[in-house]
Design an enzyme around this catalytic site. Structure first.
Site, PDB file in Angstrom:
ATOM      1  CG  HIS B 355     -25.516  38.881  81.210  1.00  0.00           C
ATOM      2  ND1 HIS B 355     -26.436  38.541  80.240  1.00  0.00           N
ATOM      3  CD2 HIS B 355     -25.941  38.277  82.340  1.00  0.00           C
ATOM      4  CE1 HIS B 355     -27.363  37.749  80.778  1.00  0.00           C
ATOM      5  NE2 HIS B 355     -27.093  37.575  82.043  1.00  0.00           N
ATOM      6  CD  GLU B 402     -24.615  35.210  82.262  1.00  0.00           C
ATOM      7  OE1 GLU B 402     -24.582  34.826  83.434  1.00  0.00           O
ATOM      8  OE2 GLU B 402     -25.606  34.986  81.501  1.00  0.00           O
TER       9      GLU B 402
END
Lengths: 714, 714
Positions: B355, B402
Site C-alpha cells: 500500500h 489500506e
C-alpha cells in the site's frame, strides 16, 4: 531488619500426619507429651491473656520517638520493656555491651551534568503531606550502618541489583566500575553484598536506591494513600559484611563487654566485616535525576525500572559527589533479659527474642514483634501468677542494635555460648506484623513443631493460624501460577504449608549458625513499602498493617505457645527424619550442580551414605520419641546434641565464625540461606580442592550427628 | 498497518532438505525447474539492479508530504508510482474506487476531576524538539478511522489491553463499563477488537492510548534520542471491524466502483464492519492525567503500565468529555496497477502489492515497502529491456486506503475475483523496512518457497538473507530463553526459520482469506516506536531503521525473486505436505481444547481422516512435482485449485466474507491468525452445534482439496 527466605524445595514432612492433630481447636495429643490434656489447659489459660488493645498501646509507646540503637530514646525503650518483664514476674536485667557503630554526621550526595549544572542536591528529606511523624528533629538522616566516611567525586555506573550476575553483565558490556560510583537498586540480595562485590571490583563508592518497580508506585498506591514507598522514602540499613560475621566488628566470637580492653579487640575500622568503600542509600526521588542523565548503552531490558525514562548503564552524562562524614564510636547498647527458671531442667534454656532498636520509629520493624513479645510475656506472667512454673528455663531477650548488624543478640549469644551449647531452642520474631499473612522459617527439625503450634492458635479472622497460613500460601501460589499459565504446570500439589530455611537478616543467626541452637523465625507479612524509612511508624501501621491489633494478638499467641510447648514437653519434639531427607536433597542438588558446572573431583558418595545413615537412625529415634520413655533426660540431651554435631569447629572457609555445615547466609546473597554452604559455594567458585575438603567436613558432621542419633535410638 | 503474527507452532518442513539448495550463493537446483541454470542467470541479472541510493530517493519523495488516502498528496504519490511503473515498461493504469471514509473535523478530549478542575485538555499536538516534519499543517490530527462522531461525557474505566480476558477480569471485580468511557492501552489485539467488545458491553466510548510499558520509554530511548515513542506520539488507526469484512463498508464482496449506485450499497453508517460507538487514540502524555486521577480498586498487577504512579481501575475521580466530529464521505482512492503480460500462461497471474497511503508520512509504514517495490520494478524493468518476458502475467499493485481498512486492495480483488480465482500467488509487503530483522508469514504451501528465495538473495550485511534471518531468530529465541531460564527448557531445537501464519492487518487478506490466492507477506523489523504517528517520517527512518538503505535493497531483491520464480517456474512449487501436517496439528490442538473446555458433540475423526488423506495425496503429488512433467499445465491448474478447495462458499458464521476454512483473523484478536477459525471460535464460544457444523464444512473442504491432490497425483 528481616528478610525471610521461603524454601523453594518442597519437602513433605514424613511426620506431618503423625505429629499433627486435628486441624481446628486444641489438639488431642501432641508429640512429646504422654498426656497433652494438662498442657492443653495451660495453653488455653495462656491464650486468653494476650490482648489486642494492650499490644496497640505497647506499640504506640515503643514507637513514640525515633530510637536508634545507643540513643537515649533507645535506652528509654529498654527501661519500658524491663518494666514490663518485671511486672510479669521475670527475673530481669539490662545487659550492656559496647558496639562500634556509626551515626551520620553529614551526608551529602549531589549530581552534576557535564557542564557542572546541579541535577540533584541531596539527600532530600523524607516527607509526605499528612504524616504526623516525619518531621521530628530526632529522625536520623538516611545512611548506611558500617559505611566508612568518604569524599568521592566520580562518574556513575548503574549495576541493576548489584548481584554477581549483574556485574558479570557489565563485564560483557565492557564496562568497568573501577574508580566509579556504583548506583544499584535494592532487591535480589542483601545490601552489604552489593557493596562487597563493588569493593572487590575497585569501585570508589556505592549508592543504593529503591526503584519504584520493586518498592514504590509500580506495586500500588504510595503512602499515605496506600502502603507503598513514597518518592522520598529511603531504605536505611547496615552494609556490614554480616556473611563474614555479625555483631561488633572488633570482637568476632567474643562478647563485646564494656570492660573488654582494646588490646583484645580487632581494629574495628579494618575488621573483616567492615566495608572499605563508602556507601549510602537514597530515595527514588533523588536517584531519578542521576539515572535520567546517565549516558552509555541502554540497559539490558530486565534492568529497566519504573522511573519514567529509558535507563542507561553509564558511565557518562553525570558526575556524583558523595560526601559522607560518619561519626564512628564505641557506644553502649542495652539488651533486656528476662528469665523464668525451670523446675526440672533449669539448664535447658528456651530462648525467645526480638530486637527493639529501630532505624527510626520501627513500628513494623521491629516493634510489631516487640509488642507481640510483650503480650506473650503478659500471658506467661499470668500463668506464673496462677502458680505455674516451666520445666525448662525460659529466657526472653529484647535485643539492641540488630539493625547495625545483629549486635545485641550476637554479643549476648557469644557471652553465653557455653550455656547455649545445650539450649533447646531459640525462637525469633522480628517483623511480627506487617500484614495478615503468617509466615515462618525454621531448621528442619522444628518445621513440624511450628505447624503443630499454629494449629492450636486461633487465627485473627477465625479458624486456626495454620489453616489461614495454608490458605494465604495457596492463594499466593495460584497468583503465581495464573501469572505463569504458559508454563503449563499443574496446580501445586503440596498438601502442607511451606516453611523457609534460615538465612540471615535477623537475630537467629548467632543462635543457629554460630552455636547450633535449633531455631525458628515467625512473622506476618503484607504490602509493606516503608521498610527502614521514617514512614515505618504508628500512623502507617494502623492505616495499613493491623488497625485493631488482632494480628499482634495472634502473633503473641503463636510465639507464646512455641515457648510453652518447648519449655514443658517431656521428649523434645525435634523431627530429624525431615532433617535427614532435606540434607539428602541438598546433597543431590549440589551433585547435580557440580556435574553441570563441570566441577570434578567431588565424591558425593560418602556424604550421601552419611545422610542415609542419619535418616535411618532418625527413623529409629523417632519411634523412641513416640514411645515417650519415663525419664527422657538422656534422650533429650542426645537429641539436642544432634544439631550441635552439625557444627564444624573450623567454620566455613574465609568466614570461620559461621560453624553450621548445613545452613549459612550466602556470601553473595547475604539474606537468603545457602544450604550445605561450604560445598555449594566451592562449586560456585569452581574450586574443586576446596569443595572436596568441605565435602569431607560436611560428611564428618553428618556422621557425627548420625552416630548420636544411633546412640539415642538405643 | 501491519502486524505479522509469528506462528508459535513449529512445524518442520518435510521438504526442507529436498527443496532447499546450498546455503550460500545461487542454488544449484530449485524445485519446479527442470534446469535452474537459466533462471539463475536471470536472477543474477535482476539482483544487480535494485539500488540502495535510489530506494532512499524514492522513499524521500514518497514521504515528502503527509499523504492520507484520498488526499491530493496521496494522488501525487499515485502519479509518481505510475510514472515509475511506466518507466520500467509496465502496462500501467490508475484505478479509482469510491470509499466511505472519515477525516477528523474536530477532535476534543478533555478530563476534569470531581470539582470540575481541568486535568487535561487534548489532544496535545504531536511534537518533539528536533523533528523537521512534525509541525506541517497538513498533518492530520490523530483519530480513529471508522469511528463515528460522538459527544460523550462519562466516567472512565481502565480495561488494560481490552481483550476478552480483561473485560472478564472487570466482571470479576464487579465493575461494569456500561455507559462509561473505556480507557484501554494498545497491545494484545487489534484496536478494532477493543472497540467491538466495549460496544458489545454497552460502553459509551473508547479511548486507546500507547502505554510506555509497551510502546515508549520502558523499551528504550524516545525519539529523537532513540527509536521509541515520545510522550506526545499517538498511534492513529482504523477501528473498522475488519474481522467482519475489510474494504469499503457499503460493498462487502463487491467492488466499490465510482459508478456503483447507492441502491446497490449498504448504508455505510450502519454497515456490519462499522463501529457504533465513538473512539479515539491519544498519547501517553494525554492519558497520564486521566489514569493518575482515576480512583476505584488498584489494578491487577499485570495491568500496571510504566507511567509513574499506581494505576486504578475506576470508575471515579475523573470524567472525560470526548467530542469527535468526523467528516464522513465517499472519497476517491487510487490503486496504481502495473502489468507485464505472461508469454506462456497469461491467465496465471502473479500479483505483488504494497500500500502507498499513510496516516501521515509513513516512512516505515508503508513507504519503506513502496520504495522496495519500486526497486523490484526497476530490476524487472531492466530484465524487460534486455528482452526477457515472464511466462506468467505479473501484476504490481500500489494499494490505496489500506490504513482505513485494506480498501484499495479489497476493492481491486473483489473487482478481479474471477481472474484471481486462478492467480498463482499474491506477494505482499507492507512495512518493508523498520529495522534489520527479516521476517515472513505465508500459507504453509509457500513457507518453503520463501526460505528457498531468501537463500538466493545476498543479505545487507553479508551472507544470504536466509542465514541472517535464522541468526536473528535464534538470537531472539535465546534472549527469550535467557529471560525464562527458570523454565528449565532446553535451547530451541528447531533447525529452520519459523514463518508465521497469515492473520490480518495488511493487504494479503482479500487475496488469501476471501479468494484463496496462495500468499506471503515479508518485511524487516526492528525497534520501531513511531507506528502510525507523525514521527514515522524520513528523519526517523534514516536515524533508526536503515540510514544507507541497504535493507531497502535487500527487501527489493527478495520481493523481486519471489515474483520472478513464481512467474517463470514450470511446476508450481506449492508444498502441500507441510500444509497437510499443519492442518493435522490444528485439528489435534482444537480437539484437545474442546476436550479441556468440555465442549462435547464434536467428532474430529472425519476431519482427521480427511487431513490424513490430504497429506498422503500431497506426498504423491510431491513426487510428481519433483518428476517435472514436460507439460505441467494441467498439474499446475490442479495444484492451484487445492487452495481454492479450502474455501467454503458459505463463509464463516456471522462474517461470511471470510471464506477460507483454515485461516482468518480472529474475531477477538483481529490481527493474529486463528487457524481452522470456524471450529476454534465455536469451541471458544462453547457452541457445540455451531462447532459441529463448522467441523463438517471444514472436513468437506479438506476432502475437496485431498481429491484434487489425488487427481493431480494421477
Amino acid at each position: 531488619m528481616t528478610r525471610r527466605a521461603l524454601a523453594s524445595s518442597l519437602c513433605l514432612s514424613a511426620l506431618a500426619v503423625t505429629l499433627s492433630a486435628q486441624n481446628t481447636g486444641a489438639p488431642q495429643s501432641v508429640f512429646g507429651y504422654p498426656d497433652f490434656s494438662a498442657q492443653a489447659k495451660i495453653d488455653q489459660q495462656f491464650l486468653a491473656v494476650p490482648d489486642a488493645k494492650l499490644a496497640g498501646e505497647e506499640l504506640k509507646t515503643l514507637t513514640a520517638a525515633p530510637h536508634i540503637a545507643g540513643s537515649k530514646e533507645d535506652h528509654d525503650t529498654a527501661l519500658y520493656v524491663a518494666e514490663k518483664f518485671k511486672a510479669a514476674g521475670l527475673d530481669t536485667s539490662i545487659v550492656t555491651y559496647k558496639a562500634w557503630m556509626n551515626l551520620p554526621k553529614e551526608i551529602h550526595v549531589t549530581a552534576t551534568d557535564a557542564n557542572g549544572k546541579v541535577l540533584m542536591n541531596g539527600p532530600t528529606p523524607e516527607h509526605v503531606d499528612g504524616d504526623p511523624f516525619d518531621d521530628d528533629p530526632r529522625v536520623v538522616t538516611a545512611f548506611n550502618g558500617s559505611s566508612p566516611s568518604g569524599d568521592v567525586t566520580a562518574e556513575v555506573v548503574y549495576a541493576n541489583y548489584g548481584r554477581p550476575e549483574d556485574f558479570k553483565k557489565l563485564d560483557d558490556l565492557g564496562i568497568s566500575v573501577k574508580g566509579k560510583i556504583v548506583l544499584t537498586r535494592y532487591g535480589g540480595n542483601f545490601r552489604g553484598v552489593k557493596v562487597y562485590i563493588a569493593q572487590e571490583r575497585g569501585a570508589a563508592g556505592v549508592i543504593i536506591y529503591s526503584d519504584p518497580a520493586d518498592d514504590g508506585y509500580f506495586k500500588g498506591d504510595k503512602y499515605p494513600k496506600g502502603p507503598y514507598r513514597p518518592d522520598t522514602g529511603v531504605q536505611r540499613g547496615a552494609v556490614q559484611y554480616l556473611f563474614k560475621y555479625p555483631g561488633d566488628a572488633s570482637t568476632p566470637g567474643t562478647a563485646s563487654t564494656p570492660d573488654l580492653p582494646e588490646s583484645q579487640r580487632l581494629n574495628p575500622a579494618t575488621a573483616p566485616n567492615m566495608p572499605q568503600i563508602p556507601s549510602t542509600p537514597i530515595s527514588y526521588h533523588d536517584a531519578a535525576p542521576i539515572l535520567a542523565a546517565l549516558t552509555g548503552p541502554n540497559v539490558p531490558h530486565e534492568w529497566q525500572g519504573a522511573l519514567p525514562f529509558a535507563y542507561h548503564v553509564g558511565p557518562g552524562g553525570v558526575k556524583v559527589h558523595m560526601d559522607l562524614k560518619q561519626d564512628f564510636a564505641y557506644r553502649d547498647i542495652w539488651d533486656v533479659i528476662g528469665k523464668i527458671p525451670g523446675t526440672d531442667w533449669p539448664d535447658d534454656w528456651v530462648v525467645a527474642g526480638n530486637h527493639r532498636d529501630a532505624w527510626v520509629y520501627g513500628a513494623v520493624d521491629p516493634n510489631s514483634g516487640t509488642a507481640a513479645m510483650l503480650e506473650a510475656v503478659h500471658g506467661i506472667g499470668a500463668l506464673l501468677k496462677s502458680g505455674w512454673k516451666p520445666k525448662r528455663t525460659i529466657i526472653f531477650g529484647s535485643w539492641d542494635a540488630e539493625e547495625e548488624g545483629l549486635i545485641g543478640s550476637t554479643e549476648w549469644a557469644e557471652d553465653n555460648a557455653a550455656a547455649l551449647s545445650h539450649a533447646v531452642a531459640y525462637f525469633n520474631t522480628d517483623v511480627g506484623v506487617a500484614g495478615p499473612n503468617f509466615d515462618a522459617s525454621a531448621v528442619p527439625s522444628l518445621k513440624e513443631f511450628v505447624r503443630v503450634v499454629t494449629k492450636e492458635v486461633p487465627a485473627a479472622k477465625g479458624g486456626n493460624v495454620y489453616d489461614a497460613w495454608k490458605k494465604s500460601q495457596s492463594e499466593g501460589e495460584s497468583r503465581r501460577h495464573s501469572a505463569n499459565e504458559h508454563l503449563g504446570q499443574g496446580a501445586h500439589q503440596n498438601p502442607d504449608v511451606e516453611i523457609g530455611d534460615l538465612g540471615s537478616g535477623s537475630d537467629y543467626t548467632p543462635f543457629i549458625q554460630h552455636l547450633g541452637v535449633p531455631s525458628t523465625d515467625i512473622g506476618s507479612s503484607g504490602p509493606y513499602g516503608v521498610y527502614h524509612s521514617v514512614f515505618d511508624n504508628y500512623n502507617w501501621f494502623i492505616k495499613n498493617a493491623d488497625p485493631t491489633f488482632i494480628y499482634e494478638q495472634q502473633q503473641a499467641r503463636v510465639f507464646g505457645i512455641e515457648i510453652l510447648h518447648m519449655a514443658d514437653t517431656d521428649v523434645l519434639p525435634y523431627d530429624y527424619v525431615t532433617y535427614g531427607k532435606e540434607i539428602t536433597e541438598y546433597l543431590e542438588a549440589a551433585k547435580k550442580k557440580a556435574d553441570e558446572s563441570k566441577v570434578t573431583g567431588l565424591d558425593f558418595a560418602p556424604a550421601l551414605a552419611a545422610a542415609k545413615h542419619f535418616t535411618a537412625a532418625a527413623e529409629a529415634v523417632y519411634k523412641k520419641q513416640q514411645s515417650l520413655p519415663a525419664n527422657p533426660a538422656d534422650l533429650n540431651t542426645q537429641l539436642r546434641q544432634v544439631e550441635g554435631d552439625l557444627l564444624s569447629q573450623a567454620g566455613l572457609p574465609n568466614r570461620t565464625w559461621y560453624k553450621h555445615t548445613i545452613y549459612a547466609p550466602g556470601e553473595y546473597t547475604g539474606y537468603a540461606a545457602v544450604v550445605i554452604p561450604g560445598v555449594n559455594e566451592a562449586i560456585d567458585a569452581k574450586d574443586s580442592a576446596r569443595g572436596a575438603a568441605q565435602l569431607t567436613a560436611l560428611t564428618e558432621a553428618i556422621n557425627r550427628a548420625a552416630s548420636t542419633l544411633e546412640t539415642a535410638a538405643k
